[in-house]
Design a protein around this motif. Structure first.
Motif, short mmCIF file in Angstrom:
data_model
loop_
_atom_site.label_atom_id
_atom_site.label_comp_id
_atom_site.label_asym_id
_atom_site.label_seq_id
_atom_site.Cartn_x
_atom_site.Cartn_y
_atom_site.Cartn_z
N LEU A 152 76.00 53.24 15.99
CA LEU A 152 77.18 54.03 15.70
C LEU A 152 78.38 53.26 16.25
CD1 LEU A 152 77.41 57.06 18.16
CD2 LEU A 152 76.16 54.96 18.62
N MET A 153 79.55 53.63 15.80
CA MET A 153 80.75 52.92 16.26
C MET A 153 81.91 53.88 16.44
SD MET A 153 83.92 51.77 15.08
CE MET A 153 83.95 51.28 13.37
N ILE A 154 82.56 53.80 17.57
CA ILE A 154 83.84 54.44 17.81
C ILE A 154 84.83 53.29 18.03
CG2 ILE A 154 85.17 55.85 19.44
CD1 ILE A 154 82.52 57.31 20.09
N PRO A 155 85.97 53.26 17.32
CA PRO A 155 86.91 52.16 17.59
C PRO A 155 87.17 52.00 19.10
CG PRO A 155 87.64 53.40 15.68
CD PRO A 155 86.46 54.16 16.26
N GLY A 156 86.88 50.79 19.60
CA GLY A 156 87.02 50.54 21.03
C GLY A 156 85.96 51.22 21.87
N GLY A 157 84.93 51.76 21.23
CA GLY A 157 83.95 52.61 21.91
C GLY A 157 83.04 51.92 22.89
N ASP A 158 83.03 50.58 22.91
CA ASP A 158 82.26 49.89 23.94
C ASP A 158 83.19 49.12 24.88
OD1 ASP A 158 82.99 47.91 22.15
OD2 ASP A 158 81.08 46.85 22.26
N SER A 159 84.50 49.44 24.82
CA SER A 159 85.46 48.80 25.71
C SER A 159 85.89 49.78 26.80
CB SER A 159 86.69 48.35 24.90
OG SER A 159 87.48 49.47 24.54
N GLN A 160 86.86 49.38 27.58
CA GLN A 160 87.36 50.27 28.62
C GLN A 160 88.37 51.27 28.11
OE1 GLN A 160 87.82 46.74 31.61
NE2 GLN A 160 87.90 48.58 32.85
N LYS A 161 88.85 51.06 26.85
CA LYS A 161 89.85 51.97 26.28
C LYS A 161 89.47 52.37 24.87
CE LYS A 161 93.69 50.32 29.13
NZ LYS A 161 95.05 49.73 29.16
N SER A 196 60.28 51.27 25.80
CA SER A 196 60.69 50.35 24.74
C SER A 196 62.19 50.50 24.45
CB SER A 196 59.88 50.61 23.46
OG SER A 196 58.52 50.39 23.68
N PRO A 197 63.03 50.28 25.45
CA PRO A 197 64.48 50.47 25.26
C PRO A 197 65.05 49.54 24.20
CG PRO A 197 64.06 49.32 27.32
CD PRO A 197 62.72 49.77 26.80
N HIS A 198 65.99 50.07 23.43
CA HIS A 198 66.64 49.30 22.36
C HIS A 198 68.09 49.00 22.77
CE1 HIS A 198 67.21 47.74 18.38
NE2 HIS A 198 68.07 48.67 18.03
N GLY A 199 68.99 49.98 22.60
CA GLY A 199 70.37 49.73 22.97
C GLY A 199 70.59 49.86 24.47
N VAL A 200 71.60 49.15 24.98
CA VAL A 200 72.04 49.33 26.36
C VAL A 200 73.57 49.30 26.33
CG1 VAL A 200 71.87 46.85 26.86
CG2 VAL A 200 71.94 48.51 28.74
N ASP A 201 74.17 50.29 26.95
CA ASP A 201 75.62 50.47 26.86
C ASP A 201 76.19 50.85 28.22
OD1 ASP A 201 75.96 50.42 23.74
OD2 ASP A 201 74.25 51.72 24.15
N VAL A 202 77.40 50.39 28.48
CA VAL A 202 78.07 50.64 29.75
C VAL A 202 79.29 51.52 29.47
CG1 VAL A 202 79.18 49.60 31.75
CG2 VAL A 202 77.29 48.41 30.61
N ASP A 203 79.42 52.61 30.20
CA ASP A 203 80.50 53.56 29.92
C ASP A 203 81.86 52.95 30.27
OD1 ASP A 203 80.36 53.92 32.85
OD2 ASP A 203 81.62 55.67 32.46
N PRO A 204 82.96 53.53 29.78
CA PRO A 204 84.29 52.90 29.97
C PRO A 204 84.68 52.71 31.44
CG PRO A 204 84.42 54.54 28.24
CD PRO A 204 83.05 54.68 28.85
N PRO A 263 66.10 58.00 20.46
CA PRO A 263 67.46 57.60 20.83
C PRO A 263 67.62 56.07 20.82
CG PRO A 263 66.23 58.31 22.77
CD PRO A 263 65.37 58.63 21.58
N LEU A 264 68.73 55.60 20.23
CA LEU A 264 68.88 54.15 20.07
C LEU A 264 70.14 53.60 20.73
CD1 LEU A 264 67.80 53.54 16.35
CD2 LEU A 264 66.44 53.26 18.43
N HIS A 265 71.31 54.09 20.30
CA HIS A 265 72.57 53.46 20.73
C HIS A 265 73.57 54.52 21.17
CE1 HIS A 265 71.26 49.60 19.16
NE2 HIS A 265 70.84 50.22 18.09
N THR A 266 74.46 54.13 22.08
CA THR A 266 75.45 55.05 22.64
C THR A 266 76.83 54.40 22.62
OG1 THR A 266 73.77 56.04 24.09
CG2 THR A 266 76.08 56.36 24.71
N GLU A 267 77.83 55.19 22.23
CA GLU A 267 79.23 54.77 22.39
C GLU A 267 79.99 55.89 23.08
OE1 GLU A 267 81.37 52.24 19.90
OE2 GLU A 267 79.80 50.85 20.49
#
Length: 657
Positions: A445-454, A334-342, A401-405
């Motif tokens: 959760l949020m890190i400024p720019g945390g789902d971008s390449q920088k 039952s995956p919730h968040g999906v995130d791609v590393d920088p 576990p839900l979301h990753t930055e």
């Protein structure tokens, strides 16, 4: 023996206290109020500015909250999907059309996921997009004026949750249906038995094309199996050209989903080759099908007045007919968040019911596709083998576990909802290196720019779902809580709690300098193109067309022109077009009149806004400025005389000498 025990306990007590202070320096609630180091890190002295903007969705208030970081100060709220009496958004004649939909005027929305525009994979400070969950919509907000500039409805969708996420150069904003809906060949037959779910219900993934000027249009939708599509993020770097959507309910249940949608060990991430799909669209492939939707936009060339247009069709791509646009990545559970590393190499999912965090390798995914390393298919969509695409699994990631930055230094940070913590782990070796408690139950959760390449790997904000005991009680209902965490060192450190409006789901952060440089401070009067503007007091007037009355009014410190008006009749529909003549920053004027059935206006310098008033009885009605604009603000007022419907009172208006 007893004497020895007492002696032992007496020795232990100060030791335990000393160890606790040394190790934690705080109490059991993570309260660092006495920690001068934490206080110094979040303190922004009077007159100084925060380092980052934080944009947090308002959830069920339908708006977007703006905060300064690291102070956590709430500095603004941008009205988006809900009416806002604070400034008349959704009430004024200039903004009402922004809330039009195919369901009519919808004055409330459920905003979830803001996403900053990007250039070359980096946040650029031009726009921020945000989705509406209940009545599927996506909004674009201009960060030059912090105003909603466009809203587009998503057809063939219900519960627009997996939205609004951008591609690395903001070519597209993606959206997806959370609730699959009945769909047939003509997209018309919605009246089916719910029991027919597996046969008749389908999902759609939508790709909204964004022009250089920001205009949005739905370029295509992809027809999908009747799962629930949950969240998304685009690829970057080597995975640029792809987007990834989590799904649950691969069982295709339609009742008691907490049990019936939790039976399969694995559900899926849908990997979408959006670049290939866009090529198919350019070649004219796919099929134009019914997809009625409304697009609302601010027409800056005509006075900043919102307009609406209705589009009746949308292009549908069927993966059974167009090869290579969709693949399923099996993902527990039952995956919730999906995130791609920088780096764009790894795709990470947060399985709500999973005991591990799976880390998929993009390179292995491409290799598996090329080798047709499939374990089956669903609705013609190939399902890749889990072991063939797996980079590794993060063990002991916390419960839920839900979301990753990401911090841009090789580490990922994942929220664990049930165990109320954030877990820091190494992306390459998938080993947990640190963890910190949150208070309580973090969602995003949020890190400024945390789902971008920088990413700016300095602060992390946990968006917690449960607030109890963190602030003074406010009865059963209370604000949600955010927590600021320092991630600049090896160990995470909790710095600050601060309350948030509504129910923030996702958030975005950006260095303030990227936004400040483009700020509009006032609207130039000579550029005002509003059809009912009065750019000087000499242009003020009143016109009648039947029972429709237009008052061309101006406002400047500290009076209205005109401020005495006679000749209005019961049954009239009066439009007060108020132009603020000020040409300086931070001098708005308000306008309110007794008996109005809408809201006040808050008019920025150089702007024209319109309030509609329909007097229902005779008398003299006061109006006044609602914003304390000068030392003589209280004197900024006027009167409107309303006479009987069949009276012959001529217009008489003006402002005294």
């Amino acid at each position: 023996m007893k004497k020895q025990m007492y002696s032992h306990r007496f020795w232990m007590l100060p030791a335990v206290v000393l160890i606790s202070i040394t190790l934690f320096g705080c109490n059991g609630n993570g309260n660092f109020s006495s920690n001068s180091d934490a206080a110094q890190k979040v303190y922004v002295a009077p007159g100084e500015l925060d380092e980052f903007y934080g944009f947090m969705s308002g959830g069920y208030n339908g708006q977007l909250g703006v905060y300064g970081l690291p102070s956590g100060r709430h500095i603004f709220t941008i009205p988006v999907f809900s009416q806002a009496p604070v400034n008349g958004y959704g009430y004024s004649e200039e903004s009402k059309a922004m809330l039009n939909t195919t369901h009519g005027f919808v004055p409330w929305g459920d905003s979830h996921h803001p996403e900053l525009s990007q250039t070359n994979g980096e946040t650029d400070g031009r726009w921020i997009f945000i989705n509406e969950n209940n009545t599927p919509r996506v909004a674009r907000i201009g960060l030059d004026e912090f105003k909603t500039q466009e809203i587009i409805e998503i057809p063939n969708s219900a519960g627009n949750h997996a939205s609004a996420f951008v591609t690395p150069n903001t070519e597209y904003v993606s959206a997806a249906t959370r609730f699959s809906i009945p769909m047939d060949e003509d997209m018309n037959n919605m009246d089916v038995s719910i029991d027919s779910y597996k046969d008749t219900f389908r999902g759609t993934l939508s790709f909204i094309k964004v022009s250089e000027e920001g205009k949005m249009n739905i370029d295509f939708q992809i027809l999908m199996p009747g799962f629930d599509y949950d969240l998304s993020h685009s690829g970057k770097g080597p995975s640029d050209g792809w987007a990834f959507f989590t799904s649950y309910n691969s069982e295709m249940a339609h009742s008691l989903l907490e049990i019936n949608a939790s039976k399969n060990d694995k559900d899926f991430i849908a990997a979408i080759n959006w670049r290939k799909a866009a090529e198919y669209v350019k070649e004219g492939k796919g099929k134009m099908m019914p997809g009625k939707h409304v697009r609302n936009y601010i027409d800056h060339e005509e006075g900043g007045i919102a307009k609406s247009e209705t589009i009746n069709e949308v292009r549908i791509l069927d993966p059974r007919e167009l090869e290579g646009i969709v693949y399923f990545l099996p993902t527990p559970k039952s995956p919730h968040g999906v995130d791609v590393d920088p780096t764009g190499q790894y795709i990470i999912a947060g399985g709500k019911l999973s005991t591990v965090i799976p880390v998929h390798s993009f390179a292995k995914m491409i290799e598996a596709i090329e080798n047709e390393d499939f374990e089956g298919e669903v609705m013609g969509i190939p399902v890749l083998k889990y072991d063939s695409i797996l980079h590794g699994e993060v063990e002991d990631p916390g419960l839920g576990p839900l979301h990753t930055e990401f911090d841009g230094k090789g580490y990922a940070y994942t929220t664990a909802f049930i165990s109320s913590e954030i877990v820091k782990w190494d992306i390459e070796n998938t080993q947990v290196v640190d963890r910190i408690d949150t208070y309580y139950s973090p969602g995003h959760l949020m890190i400024p720019g945390g789902d971008s390449q920088k990413p700016d790997g300095k602060y992390l904000v946990a968006l917690n779902k449960i607030t109890k005991d963190r602030y003074l009680p406010t009865g059963p209902e209370m604000f949600h809580s955010a927590q600021l965490i320092d991630i600049s060192g090896d160990k995470m450190q909790l710095l600050l709690d601060f309350p948030t409006e509504g129910e923030p789901h996702y958030a975005q952060g950006i260095a303030a300098e990227k936004v400040i440089k483009n700020q509009k401070r006032f609207y130039k009067l000579e550029e005002n193109t509003h059809p009912f503007r009065a750019t000087s007091e000499a242009q003020t007037k009143i016109e009648r067309n039947g029972n429709e009355v237009h008052v061309y009014m101006t406002t400047i410190r500290s009076h209205f022109a005109p401020d005495n008006i006679e000749g209005i009749k019961v049954g009239d529909k009066v439009y007060f077009h108020v132009t603020n003549l000020e040409q300086d920053w931070d001098v708005p004027h308000g306008f309110a009149i007794k008996g109005a059935n809408n809201a006040e206006l808050l008019i920025m310098p150089g702007e024209t806004l319109t309030l509609t008033w329909e007097p229902k009885e005779t008398g003299v009605f006061p109006f006044y400025c609602t914003d304390f604009c000068s030392a003589l603000h209280q004197e900024m007022q006027g009167y409107v005389r309303v006479s009987p419907e069949n009276s012959d009172i001529d217009f008489k208006y003006g402002t005294g000498q």
